[in-house]
Design an enzyme around this catalytic site. Sequence first.
Site, PDB file in Angstrom:
ATOM      1  CG  ASP A   1      32.370  28.540 -27.945  1.00 22.15           C
ATOM      2  OD1 ASP A   1      33.408  27.883 -27.761  1.00 22.15           O
ATOM      3  OD2 ASP A   1      31.721  29.082 -27.016  1.00 22.15           O
TER       4      ASP A   1
ATOM      5  CD1 TRP B   1      28.875  27.246 -22.610  1.00 23.73           C
ATOM      6  CD2 TRP B   1      29.573  29.295 -22.000  1.00 23.73           C
ATOM      7  NE1 TRP B   1      29.451  27.161 -21.362  1.00 23.73           N
ATOM      8  CE2 TRP B   1      29.874  28.389 -20.968  1.00 23.73           C
ATOM      9  CE3 TRP B   1      29.914  30.638 -21.845  1.00 23.73           C
ATOM     10  CZ2 TRP B   1      30.517  28.789 -19.788  1.00 23.73           C
ATOM     11  CZ3 TRP B   1      30.548  31.037 -20.673  1.00 23.73           C
ATOM     12  CH2 TRP B   1      30.840  30.119 -19.669  1.00 23.73           C
TER      13      TRP B   1
ATOM     14  CE  LYS C   1      35.361  25.116 -20.207  1.00 25.59           C
ATOM     15  NZ  LYS C   1      34.525  25.943 -21.065  1.00 25.59           N
TER      16      LYS C   1
HETATM   17  C1  LIG Z   1      33.884  27.380 -20.885  1.00 24.09           C
HETATM   18  C2  LIG Z   1      33.255  27.862 -22.122  1.00 24.09           C
HETATM   19  C3  LIG Z   1      33.267  29.216 -22.507  1.00 24.09           C
HETATM   20  C4  LIG Z   1      33.855  30.300 -21.639  1.00 24.09           C
HETATM   21  O1  LIG Z   1      35.201  30.199 -21.581  1.00 24.09           O
HETATM   22  P1  LIG Z   1      36.088  31.171 -20.687  1.00 24.09           P
HETATM   23  O2  LIG Z   1      37.457  30.802 -21.148  1.00 24.09           O
HETATM   24  O3  LIG Z   1      35.816  30.861 -19.257  1.00 24.09           O
HETATM   25  O4  LIG Z   1      35.717  32.564 -21.055  1.00 24.09           O
HETATM   26  C5  LIG Z   1      32.714  29.566 -23.710  1.00 24.09           C
HETATM   27  N1  LIG Z   1      32.130  28.647 -24.503  1.00 24.09           N
HETATM   28  C6  LIG Z   1      32.081  27.343 -24.159  1.00 24.09           C
HETATM   29  C7  LIG Z   1      31.435  26.377 -25.085  1.00 24.09           C
HETATM   30  C8  LIG Z   1      32.625  26.909 -22.965  1.00 24.09           C
HETATM   31  O5  LIG Z   1      32.578  25.614 -22.632  1.00 24.09           O
END
Ligand SMILES: *Cc1c(COP(=O)(O)O)cnc(C)c1O
Length: 377
Positions: free
Chosen positions: A171, A102, A195
Site C-alpha cells: 500500500d 492501515w 494523498k
Molecule cells: C488514506 C489511506 C488509506 C485509505 O484510503 P481510502 O482511499 O480512504 O480508502 C489506505 N492506506 C493508506 C496508507 C492511507 O494513507
Amino acid sequence: MSRVYNFSAGPSCLPEEVLKECAAEMLDYNGTGQSVMEMSHRSKAYEPIIQDAEAMIRKLMKVPDNYKVLFVQGGGSTQFAMVAQNLGIHTGKAAYIETGVWAKKAAAEAKKLGVEVDVIASSKDKNYSYIPKVEKISGDYDYAYICFNNTIMGTHYEYIPDTGKIPLVADISSCVLSEPLDVSKFGLLFAGAQKNLAPAGVTLVIIREDLIPEVENCRAGTPTMLAYKTHADNGSMYNTPPCYTIYVLDKVLHWIEKNGGAEGMLKRNKEKAEYLYNYLDGNEDNFYHATTEVGSRSLMNVPFLTKYSTGAEDEASKAKEKEINDKFVKEAAAAGLVNLKGHRLVGGMRASIYNAMTLDGVKALVDFMKKFAKENA
Ligand SMILES: *Cc1c(COP(=O)(O)O)cnc(C)c1O
C-alpha cells in the site's frame, strides 16, 4: 484571495499551477465547449486523457512492460479486499506485517474473506513508532503484504523485504511518487490518489500481469467489479471511470515530471522533512518531539507531541495536554497553517507534507512552532 498552507493527511494540497490550469479549462476544455466533468468517457476528447495518465505513470514510475496500470474506484480501502480476493487463491494463506491502522485493516479484511492471515511481524509494542526489520519472508504464502508509508503513525520502510518468489503487495497510498521505487520488486502496488496524486475518487493499481486471475478464479463470490481482470481487459473503462479526477491526476503527473520526476520529488521532500525533523530533534528546552524512531521516519507524515504529552493518565495532565494541543491547532489555523490536528491514536499534531507542499510552507510552520513554544513554555 489568500491561500493557506494545508497540512491535511488527505485529501491534501495540490500544486497551485494544476488548480489554475483546471480553473482555466473549467468551461471549455481544449475547444470542445465542455468541461471535462461533462464529457463522455468514451469521447475523442476524453480518451487521450486517461491514456496519457497511464503513459505518465509508466514513465515516471518506470513501470516494466509486464505490469498493468489500472485506475479503479473504492479507494485504498477497497484494495484491502481486492488484494485478498484476487491473490489469495492458491494456498489461501498470506503474510502481513502490522505497522498500524492501515496494515491492520488490510489484514482484517483478508481474514474476513477467508484468507488465512499470518501476522509475521508487528511494531505494536511501541505504538507502531518504528518499522520492524523483516529482511526475508518465506513460506507457502500467496502473497506478503506491507503498508509502505504509515500515514497515521508517520513511519516509512527504508528497505524492501526480500520475499523471493512470494509476490510482495504494498500500500503506497501516502508515498506514491514521493520517491523513486523499484516496481519490479513488487507483485502489486496500490495507492488511493487523494494523498499525493489527485483529488479523491481514483485508486492507482500496478500489478504484474501473471498475478491477474481470470474472474472465475478469484476467491468464491468475488464480484465482477472487484476482479482486476475486469479492469485490466478494458483499459480501466469497464464502467465509467472517475473522469475528472483522472484528468487532474494527469496534470499532477506532468507537474511532477516538470519538477524532476520521482528523483526531483525525493530531493524536494527530503529537504522539507529534514527541515522539520531537525527542528523537532533540536528545539530548545524540548518543547516538541517527534513520535517516530530514526530509521523509520516518513518524509510525508510527521506526527509530533509537545512536552505536555507526558503519558500521565491523571485528569489534570490530560486536560493540560488537550488544552495545549487545541491551542496549537487553533492558533496555527489563524496564522494560515491548517489541518495540523494529530490523529487520536498518536495525539498531538501531525504535519502532512506531501509532494505539493512547499519548503516555504514548512518554514512557515517551523516559525510558528518556535513562536508558540516561547509563548507557552
Ligand atoms: C488514506 C489511506 C488509506 C485509505 O484510503 P481510502 O482511499 O480512504 O480508502 C489506505 N492506506 C493508506 C496508507 C492511507 O494513507
